[in-house]
Design an enzyme around this catalytic site. Sequence first.
Site, PDB file in Angstrom:
ATOM      1  N   GLY A 180      -3.351  -8.689   7.517  1.00  0.00           N
ATOM      2  CA  GLY A 180      -2.822  -7.450   6.967  1.00  0.00           C
ATOM      3  C   GLY A 180      -3.826  -6.348   7.124  1.00  0.00           C
ATOM      4  O   GLY A 180      -4.967  -6.571   7.522  1.00  0.00           O
ATOM      5  N   CYS A 181      -3.367  -5.174   6.797  1.00  0.00           N
ATOM      6  CA  CYS A 181      -4.244  -4.016   6.896  1.00  0.00           C
ATOM      7  C   CYS A 181      -5.099  -3.943   5.642  1.00  0.00           C
ATOM      8  O   CYS A 181      -4.644  -4.268   4.566  1.00  0.00           O
ATOM      9  CB  CYS A 181      -3.388  -2.776   7.010  1.00  0.00           C
ATOM     10  SG  CYS A 181      -4.304  -1.287   6.863  1.00  0.00           S
ATOM     11  N   VAL A 182      -6.361  -3.515   5.797  1.00  0.00           N
ATOM     12  CA  VAL A 182      -7.191  -3.341   4.609  1.00  0.00           C
ATOM     13  C   VAL A 182      -6.780  -2.068   3.895  1.00  0.00           C
ATOM     14  O   VAL A 182      -7.168  -1.804   2.826  1.00  0.00           O
ATOM     15  CB  VAL A 182      -8.680  -3.297   4.938  1.00  0.00           C
ATOM     16  CG1 VAL A 182      -9.102  -4.605   5.519  1.00  0.00           C
ATOM     17  CG2 VAL A 182      -9.001  -2.153   5.865  1.00  0.00           C
TER      18      VAL A 182
ATOM     19  N   GLY B 101      -4.392  -2.863   1.518  1.00  0.00           N
ATOM     20  CA  GLY B 101      -3.320  -3.656   2.106  1.00  0.00           C
ATOM     21  C   GLY B 101      -2.007  -2.892   2.094  1.00  0.00           C
ATOM     22  O   GLY B 101      -1.984  -1.661   2.057  1.00  0.00           O
TER      23      GLY B 101
END
Lengths: 106, 396
Positions: A104-106, B154
């Site tokens: 996932g993206c931080v 996230g």
Amino acid sequence: MPTIELAGKTYEVDEDGFLEDLDKWNEEFAQAYASTEDIQGTLTEEHWKLIHYLRNYFQQFGIAPMIRKVCKDNGIDMKKLYELFPTGPAKGACKLAGLSKPTGCV
Amino acid sequence: MAKSETPLLDELEKGKWPSFVTEIKKAAEKSPMANDLLHQLELSYKDRIGHWKHGGIVGVKGYGSGVIGRYSDRPDLFPNVQAFHTIRVNHPSGWFYKTDALRSLCDIWDKHGSGLTNMHGSTGDAILLGTTTDHLQTCFDDLSEAGFDLGGSGSALRTPSCCVGPGRCEWACVDSLDLCHHLTMNFQDEIHRPMFPYKFKIKISACPNDCVASIARADFSVIGTWKGDIRIDPAEVEAYASSDLNIQREVCDLCPTRCMEWDGRQLKIFNEDCTRCMHCINLMPKALRPGEEQGATILVGGKAPIVEGALLSWVLVPFMKLEPPYEEIKDLILRIQDWWSENGRSRERLGELIKRLGMRTFLRALDLPATPQMVKAPRTNPYVFFWPEDIQQEVK
């Protein structure tokens, strides 16, 4: 490769404790691991329903489902999800289900 | 003179600007973590590849975001950064801290982490750089005790941020500080428990100068604006005329819509042609002020060029009054997030989804009317396509 010993068996995991091999998973693994994810006592039917759902989805599509889909398909909301898995669906639920670490993206 | 252990990083200390390398070196004198960080970074420059592993999932109880896992891929060489997690701390609206708050933040971080911070990350949070997994919960507990909370990370709502607004700036058309605080408190679940297809950013600028660059950096941009005429103080205009400022050349000729006239004595503004760019107000702050009826324009879709190309936010609501308890804007955010969550693919930002499904689909879902202000870029045609049934009605 880090390893973890649960219920008398040794498992290879990554640095965050995610199981390296999906096929090495078994219910004893999930139960023995639960306390490290802030789940007290025995896993309930609701826990198992989610764990099996995640595993089936992962086996079918090769990735973990989006959170909204998890909630919709299982008829629960985010509050309930965090009640069941206090460390969150990505960290707690996926780890107990033996999925590889969600990206996932931080 | 002894040969430097970090010749490549030393290059980044040259020149007149502050250097993060100098700061890491200072920290390295007392922190083994900072020391290993410094040397791992040197190796990364030498090898031309980052020596952090991809991703990491760590966290604190009850939260799905706020902590970003970091692991070295050379723990054999740099054991003190084997785990080097980042903690995001929700900053106060407009980044106004008392010094004792900053001291308590630093004390907590010296106790639990490397002592290195990034004040602030581009989302706005105070970034605490580098700690181990066993310190995460205790660090979070100490932060909570001191009145801090974690920010978003996230696929969550990222910590909303805003300009200094009425705290420091006379041009504020909305109370960006208060709105940012309200939205932060209202959307706690969305910040701490990731539930979206991807990240979602809200940024609030109190006037069209857009000091937090919300138009370029937020999925949901709020930019203060006004209705009606720019207020003119003729005496102050005269004072500028007799100063060094060349009103014709520097103000009127550089107005993007040429909506101003200066005859050497009187300044006229044709407000119907003004696009509220703030150019004239910025140059003549004592003489010109925004109009009296103030609110904000709501824009959507901005993002940096990850996955797909960069997008600037575009107008969704041309003018909205923004006053506590801000129910209208909260409701709009909820409806947008709901539509995006329902229709978005994994890692698809709001702007990309609107592009994929079309603005008219988005507007229909939100029950908002298409308006002429909804253009891709200033002074281009509106790009909302009508529904076939609407065209049929027109023909009748």
